[in-house]
Design a protein around this motif. Structure first.
Motif, short mmCIF file in Angstrom:
data_model
loop_
_atom_site.label_atom_id
_atom_site.label_comp_id
_atom_site.label_asym_id
_atom_site.label_seq_id
_atom_site.Cartn_x
_atom_site.Cartn_y
_atom_site.Cartn_z
N GLY A 23 42.65 50.23 32.56
CA GLY A 23 42.37 48.54 31.46
C GLY A 23 44.25 48.76 31.23
N GLY A 24 43.92 48.09 30.33
CA GLY A 24 45.38 47.78 29.56
C GLY A 24 45.44 46.18 29.37
N VAL A 25 47.26 45.75 29.44
CA VAL A 25 46.98 44.81 29.76
C VAL A 25 46.61 43.84 30.73
N VAL A 26 46.06 42.82 31.02
CA VAL A 26 45.11 42.01 32.00
C VAL A 26 45.35 40.48 31.55
N SER A 27 45.70 39.60 32.49
CA SER A 27 45.63 38.10 32.86
C SER A 27 44.24 37.84 33.09
N SER A 28 44.32 36.65 31.86
CA SER A 28 42.98 35.82 31.93
C SER A 28 43.36 34.86 32.78
N VAL A 29 42.55 33.45 32.92
CA VAL A 29 42.90 32.66 33.57
C VAL A 29 44.19 31.91 32.03
N ASP A 30 43.80 31.68 31.52
CA ASP A 30 44.93 31.04 30.48
C ASP A 30 45.47 31.82 28.50
N GLY A 31 45.99 33.46 29.76
CA GLY A 31 46.97 33.96 28.83
C GLY A 31 46.27 35.85 29.14
N LEU A 32 47.35 36.44 28.52
CA LEU A 32 47.08 37.94 28.75
C LEU A 32 46.18 38.54 27.53
N VAL A 33 45.67 39.27 27.82
CA VAL A 33 44.36 40.31 26.90
C VAL A 33 45.08 41.99 26.84
N TYR A 34 44.31 42.33 25.66
CA TYR A 34 44.29 43.82 26.02
C TYR A 34 43.23 44.10 25.87
N ARG A 69 38.09 58.82 38.58
CA ARG A 69 38.46 59.57 39.31
C ARG A 69 38.78 58.10 40.19
N GLU A 70 37.47 57.85 39.61
CA GLU A 70 37.86 56.03 40.09
C GLU A 70 38.04 54.55 39.36
N ALA A 71 39.61 54.78 39.15
CA ALA A 71 40.49 54.29 38.70
C ALA A 71 41.07 53.31 39.07
N GLU A 72 41.82 53.76 39.52
CA GLU A 72 42.42 52.75 41.31
C GLU A 72 40.46 51.60 41.29
N ALA A 73 39.86 51.61 41.27
CA ALA A 73 38.33 50.49 41.98
C ALA A 73 38.42 50.18 40.60
N ILE A 74 38.11 50.46 39.46
CA ILE A 74 37.75 50.15 38.11
C ILE A 74 38.90 48.93 37.65
N ASN A 75 40.33 49.33 37.66
CA ASN A 75 41.23 48.20 37.10
C ASN A 75 41.60 47.04 38.64
N ARG A 76 41.02 47.31 39.82
CA ARG A 76 40.81 46.09 40.89
C ARG A 76 39.83 45.61 40.18
N ALA A 77 38.70 45.92 39.90
CA ALA A 77 37.91 45.07 38.86
C ALA A 77 37.58 44.23 37.68
N LEU A 78 38.23 44.86 37.24
CA LEU A 78 38.89 44.25 35.88
C LEU A 78 39.81 43.51 35.74
N ASP A 79 41.05 43.61 36.70
CA ASP A 79 41.82 42.41 36.92
C ASP A 79 40.86 41.12 37.76
N ALA A 80 40.16 41.57 38.63
CA ALA A 80 39.72 40.37 39.66
C ALA A 80 38.32 39.60 38.24
N TRP A 81 37.84 40.84 37.58
CA TRP A 81 36.73 40.08 36.39
C TRP A 81 37.84 39.39 35.25
N ALA A 82 38.84 39.49 34.76
CA ALA A 82 39.79 38.79 33.54
C ALA A 82 40.25 37.39 34.32
N ALA A 83 40.46 37.82 35.33
CA ALA A 83 41.61 36.34 36.42
C ALA A 83 39.85 35.41 36.24
N SER A 84 38.93 35.68 36.51
CA SER A 84 37.71 34.45 36.54
C SER A 84 37.27 34.24 35.31
N GLN A 85 37.87 34.86 33.88
CA GLN A 85 37.62 33.97 32.40
C GLN A 85 38.67 33.67 31.29
N THR A 86 38.47 33.01 30.85
CA THR A 86 39.28 32.29 29.92
C THR A 86 39.33 33.78 28.90
#
Length: 461
Positions: A23-34, A69-86
């Motif tokens: 987690g941490g800072v992720v980018s949504s469609v229209d801004g940054l989200v913590y 253990r799954e941090a890398e895969a989870i972070n990729r999924a979170l980034d992709a999910w955030a990028a699809s959301q406002t």
């Protein structure tokens, strides 16, 4: 804060217990989200809602280290999910799932923030118009009321005041620690069998289990521990009866939780018409964001701090230590003390976001001329100025004795003298029996029945 040099923790105390590596800072469609969650159950709810991480979600609660253990895969999924959301969609999902997520807010936009305007803390053009709390309800005290039976001394100005402490995490416990330092009798209700996150958060002395947490030891000193399962009707009744003999109560759950537990202002005021009741929550009990969950790092983002200190390329900062918590704790201790001897019993609705906004500074970049050398905790412990002022004292809790673990004491003096050191953090349930007999009027057999039913803890039993 525990200024301690403790051995590294293992197992559920490691970063995986709260998803510290994801987690941490992720980018949504229209801004940054913590996006940073603090409990395995929160990660389970969020990851189960995202198809790519649904499988991982099934084992998060039983095996929190799967997050690391799954941090890398989870972070990729979170980034992709955030990028699809406002940002709005992400916040709506967070409210539905009851997980803490916060948008990054620029300081320049705080005065027009819908939530702060709705609570009357900003008017569209200015912010910091008033103290960061609202009197949610006030009742004239009965004519028979007498102020708290203060027996103040120079060292203990709140001696004689009794506080029912329903808090957890850091902000609330920090507030009641300050009240204990001032001499108040603080009765902390531990929500047995679920330990406070401070009890299981490293650094820690592992062989002492939940008694060995450094954060717990530093933030529970000087308090009495009563461990009760509030789902048991007799344990719940005990807390109501304790409220009847207290001068104040303080809780820091999300709005509505204390009411669902049957321990809200109306519940306790029905037992004690004189009670000062303070609720502290991330965003306060009113306003469009009141139902959102948040912790110190989320308030850092929402109060504009992330934009105040930026990297060399303008990137927003993240907070290592959740300073919003002790700031809110300081304000809560002030608010509660200010209303103790007033003409009305009150319900104080304190917004930790507003408390954090009240002390924000001016924008800085990492290449600012004000940059200074970075100190380690060890350097701070050795600082001759702080040592000369008596800032550090040995931790007096049983698990820490003889380990050269030091904690910060109250940050003030009385007539050039430091306050006397108060007792160390209590063992889980150490005061259950004594408090219920002394303040509630139970007998030993009553306490024994509650302990035998698994609804209370008494180490001596």
């Amino acid at each position: 804060v525990a200024a301690a040099q403790l051995p590294a923790s293992s197992g559920s105390r490691a970063g995986g217990a709260d998803g510290g590596s994801i987690g941490g800072v992720v980018s949504s469609v229209d801004g940054l989200v913590y996006l940073r969650l603090v409990e395995p159950a929160q990660w389970q709810r969020l990851l189960a809602d995202i198809p790519a991480t649904a499988e991982v979600a099934r084992s998060v609660v039983s095996e929190p280290t799967v997050l690391d253990r799954e941090a890398e895969a989870i972070n990729r999924a979170l980034d992709a999910w955030a990028a699809s959301q406002t940002t709005t969609q992400m916040l709506e999902s967070a409210r539905r799932l009851q997980v803490p997520v916060a948008p990054f807010v620029d300081v320049a936009r705080l005065a027009a923030d819908d939530h702060l305007v709705a609570r009357g803390y900003a008017d569209g053009e200015r912010v910091d118009l008033r103290v960061p709390w609202i009197i949610d309800a006030a009742r004239d005290r009965p004519s028979s009321w007498r102020p708290p039976r203060l027996r103040p001394t120079a060292q203990q100005p709140l001696r004689g005041v009794r506080i029912l402490d329903l808090t957890w995490a850091w902000a609330g416990p920090f507030a009641t620690t300050l009240l204990a330092e001032l001499g108040a009798e603080v009765i902390n209700i531990e929500w047995y069998p679920r330990p406070s996150n401070l009890r299981v958060q490293g650094p820690a002395v592992d062989e002492f289990g939940i008694e060995g947490g450094g954060w717990w030891s530093a933030n529970q000193r000087g308090k009495r521990s009563v461990a009760l399962d509030l789902k048991h009707p007799d344990a719940h009744r005990a807390v109501l009866e304790l409220a009847a003999v207290c001068d104040a109560a303080i809780e820091n759950f999300s709005p509505g939780v204390s009411n669902r537990l049957g321990l809200g202002f109306d519940d306790l005021a029905a037992r004690n018409a004189n009670l000062v009741y303070l609720s502290m929550s991330a965003y306060g009990a009113t306003g469009p964001r009141s139902s959102e969950r948040g912790y110190g790092p989320h308030l850092y983002a929402s109060a504009g701090y992330a934009g105040l200190l930026r990297g060399p390329h303008g990137e927003r900062s993240q907070m290592g230590i959740p300073l919003a918590d002790p700031i809110s704790g300081l304000v809560a201790a002030l608010a509660l003390t200010a209303h103790l001897r007033g003409p009305q019993a009150v319900h104080i609705d304190l917004s930790e976001l507003e408390a954090t906004c009240a002390v924000r500074g001016e924008p800085l970049r990492s290449d600012s001329p004000f940059d200074a050398p970075i100190r380690s905790i060890a350097d701070t412990l050795r600082d001759p100025y702080l040592i000369a002022r008596g800032a550090w004292v040995p931790d007096r809790s049983a698990a820490m004795r003889g380990r050269d673990v030091r904690i910060a004491r109250a940050p003030w003096r009385m007539d050039a003298d430091r306050l006397a050191q108060i007792s160390g953090a209590a063992e889980l349930g150490a005061d259950t029996r004594e408090v219920l007999i002394e303040h509630v009027g139970w007998n030993a057999e009553d306490v024994d029945r509650l302990v035998s039913a698994g609804a209370a803890v008494d180490p001596a039993s």
